[in-house]
Scaffold this motif. Structure first.
Motif, short mmCIF file in Angstrom:
data_model
loop_
_atom_site.label_atom_id
_atom_site.label_comp_id
_atom_site.label_asym_id
_atom_site.label_seq_id
_atom_site.Cartn_x
_atom_site.Cartn_y
_atom_site.Cartn_z
N ASP A 165 0.84 -1.19 0.00
CA ASP A 165 0.00 0.00 0.00
C ASP A 165 0.89 1.25 0.00
O ASP A 165 1.91 1.29 0.68
CB ASP A 165 -0.86 -0.03 1.28
CG ASP A 165 -2.01 0.92 1.15
OD1 ASP A 165 -2.39 1.25 0.01
OD2 ASP A 165 -2.51 1.36 2.21
N ALA A 166 0.53 2.27 -0.80
CA ALA A 166 1.37 3.47 -0.84
C ALA A 166 0.52 4.71 -1.09
O ALA A 166 -0.58 4.62 -1.60
CB ALA A 166 2.41 3.32 -1.95
N ASN A 167 1.07 5.85 -0.70
CA ASN A 167 0.37 7.11 -0.86
C ASN A 167 1.32 8.09 -1.57
O ASN A 167 2.39 8.40 -1.05
CB ASN A 167 -0.01 7.61 0.55
CG ASN A 167 -0.62 8.98 0.54
OD1 ASN A 167 -0.05 9.93 -0.01
ND2 ASN A 167 -1.79 9.10 1.13
N LEU A 168 0.92 8.52 -2.77
CA LEU A 168 1.82 9.30 -3.62
C LEU A 168 2.27 10.62 -2.98
O LEU A 168 3.45 10.96 -3.01
CB LEU A 168 1.18 9.55 -4.99
CG LEU A 168 2.05 10.25 -6.02
CD1 LEU A 168 3.34 9.48 -6.30
CD2 LEU A 168 1.30 10.44 -7.33
N SER A 169 1.32 11.34 -2.38
CA SER A 169 1.75 12.63 -1.83
C SER A 169 2.66 12.44 -0.62
O SER A 169 3.62 13.20 -0.42
CB SER A 169 0.55 13.53 -1.50
OG SER A 169 -0.34 12.84 -0.69
N ARG A 170 2.40 11.37 0.17
CA ARG A 170 3.29 11.13 1.31
C ARG A 170 4.70 10.73 0.82
O ARG A 170 5.71 11.16 1.36
CB ARG A 170 2.71 10.08 2.24
CG ARG A 170 3.41 10.14 3.60
CD ARG A 170 2.76 9.36 4.70
NE ARG A 170 2.61 7.97 4.35
CZ ARG A 170 1.46 7.28 4.50
NH1 ARG A 170 0.40 7.86 4.99
NH2 ARG A 170 1.40 6.02 4.17
N LEU A 171 4.73 9.91 -0.24
CA LEU A 171 6.03 9.50 -0.80
C LEU A 171 6.82 10.71 -1.30
O LEU A 171 8.03 10.80 -1.10
CB LEU A 171 5.83 8.52 -1.96
CG LEU A 171 5.57 7.06 -1.60
CD1 LEU A 171 5.25 6.27 -2.87
CD2 LEU A 171 6.79 6.45 -0.92
#
Ligand code: DC
Length: 218
Positions: A165-171
Motif C-alpha cells: 500500500d502506498a500514498n503518492l503525496s506522502r512518498l
C-alpha cells in the motif's frame, strides 16, 4: 593493474540501481549498491531496537555486523548469516539509513567495506558519495537525477506492483525530506563530483540512460 571504477551518484529513486546493474552486466564488472550497506545497518539497529541517537551503540554495531553480499541478478544480503534482503527495500529502512548516514563515525566505519568491492575487471559503484569520497580517483563519474515528483511516481508504481500500500503525496514529501537530509549533512553530502556527467532521467527511458553511460566509458 589499476581497476577501472565508474561511479553513479544521485538522490533516491533516480534509477541509479537499475542503471548501475545493467551497465555492470554489460561491462562484466562488479556492482556496489552502497545504499544497501547503510540499509543493512538500519535493519541491524531495528532488530535490536537501538535508539537512533545512541551514536556509540550504532558505531559498535556497524563495526561488528557480519555482512555478506551476493550481487547476482538479484541482490541477496545476509546479516550475521540471516537473509535480510526482504527488509532492505522498506521505506522505514531507507529513512533510518538516511538518518544514521549523517553520522561521520558511521561513514568512517563503512568506508573500507565499500572500497573492498573494487576488484578486477572493474566496478560500478552507486550511491551518494561514490565519486566524491569513496572513489575520488574513479575515471568515470555520473550524477543521475530526476525531479522529486517523477521519483515519487516511480517509487509508488514499484510499491503498488509489489502489492504494498502506498500514498503518492506522502512518498513525495518523504523523498524531499530525504533529499534535504542527504544534501545538507556536513559529512559527505550528496553532491555532484567534479567532472561528472550530469543526466536528468525525468523524461528518459532506462535504455537511453544506460546507452549514455556506456558511451561515456567507451
Ligand atoms: O540509495 P539508497 O536509497 O538505498 O540509500 C539509503 C540511504 O543511505 C540514503 O538516504 C542515504 C544513505 N546513503 C549514503 O549516505 N551514502 C551512500 N553512498 C549511499 C546511501
Amino acid at each position: 593493474m589499476s581497476v577501472p571504477v565508474l561511479t553513479i551518484d544521485g538522490p533516491s529513486g533516480a534509477g541509479k540501481g537499475t542503471v548501475s546493474r545493467l551497465v555492470a552486466k554489460k561491462l562484466g564488472w562488479h556492482y556496489l549498491d552502497s545504499g544497501s550497506i547503510y540499509r543493512s545497518l538500519a535493519v541491524a539497529l531495528a532488530k535490536q531496537s537501538v535508539d537512533l541517537t545512541d551514536k556509540a551503540e550504532i558505531v559498535k554495531i556497524a563495526q561488528t555486523m557480519g555482512l555478506e553480499f551476493d550481487c547476482g541478478d538479484e541482490l541477496v544480503v545476509k546479516l550475521n548469516g540471516e537473509d535480510i534482503t526482504g527488509q532492505l527495500g522498506l521505506e522505514s529502512t531507507g529513512n533510518t539509513a538516511s538518518v544514521i548516514a549523517a553520522y561521520p563515525e558511521v561513514r568512517q566505519v563503512l568506508l573500507k567495506k565499500q572500497q573492498d568491492f573494487k576488484r578486477p575487471p572493474g566496478l560500478v559503484a552507486d550511491g551518494r558519495d561514490m565519486g566524491t569520497v569513496i572513489f575520488p580517483d574513479a575515471e568515470n563519474k555520473v550524477f543521475l537525477t530526476a525531479s522529486a515528483e517523477k521519483r515519487a511516481e516511480r517509487r509508488y508504481k514499484q510499491l503498488i506492483e509489489k502489492g504494498i500500500d502506498a500514498n503518492l503525496s506522502r512518498l513525495t514529501i518523504e523523498i524531499e525530506e530525504r533529499d534535504r537530509r542527504d544534501m545538507e549533512r556536513t559529512n559527505a553530502p550528496l553532491s555532484m563530483a567534479r567532472g561528472a556527467l550530469f543526466i536528468d532521467s525525468s523524461e528518459m527511458a532506462v535504455d537511453a540512460v544506460v546507452a549514455e553511460v556506456l558511451d561515456l566509458i567507451r
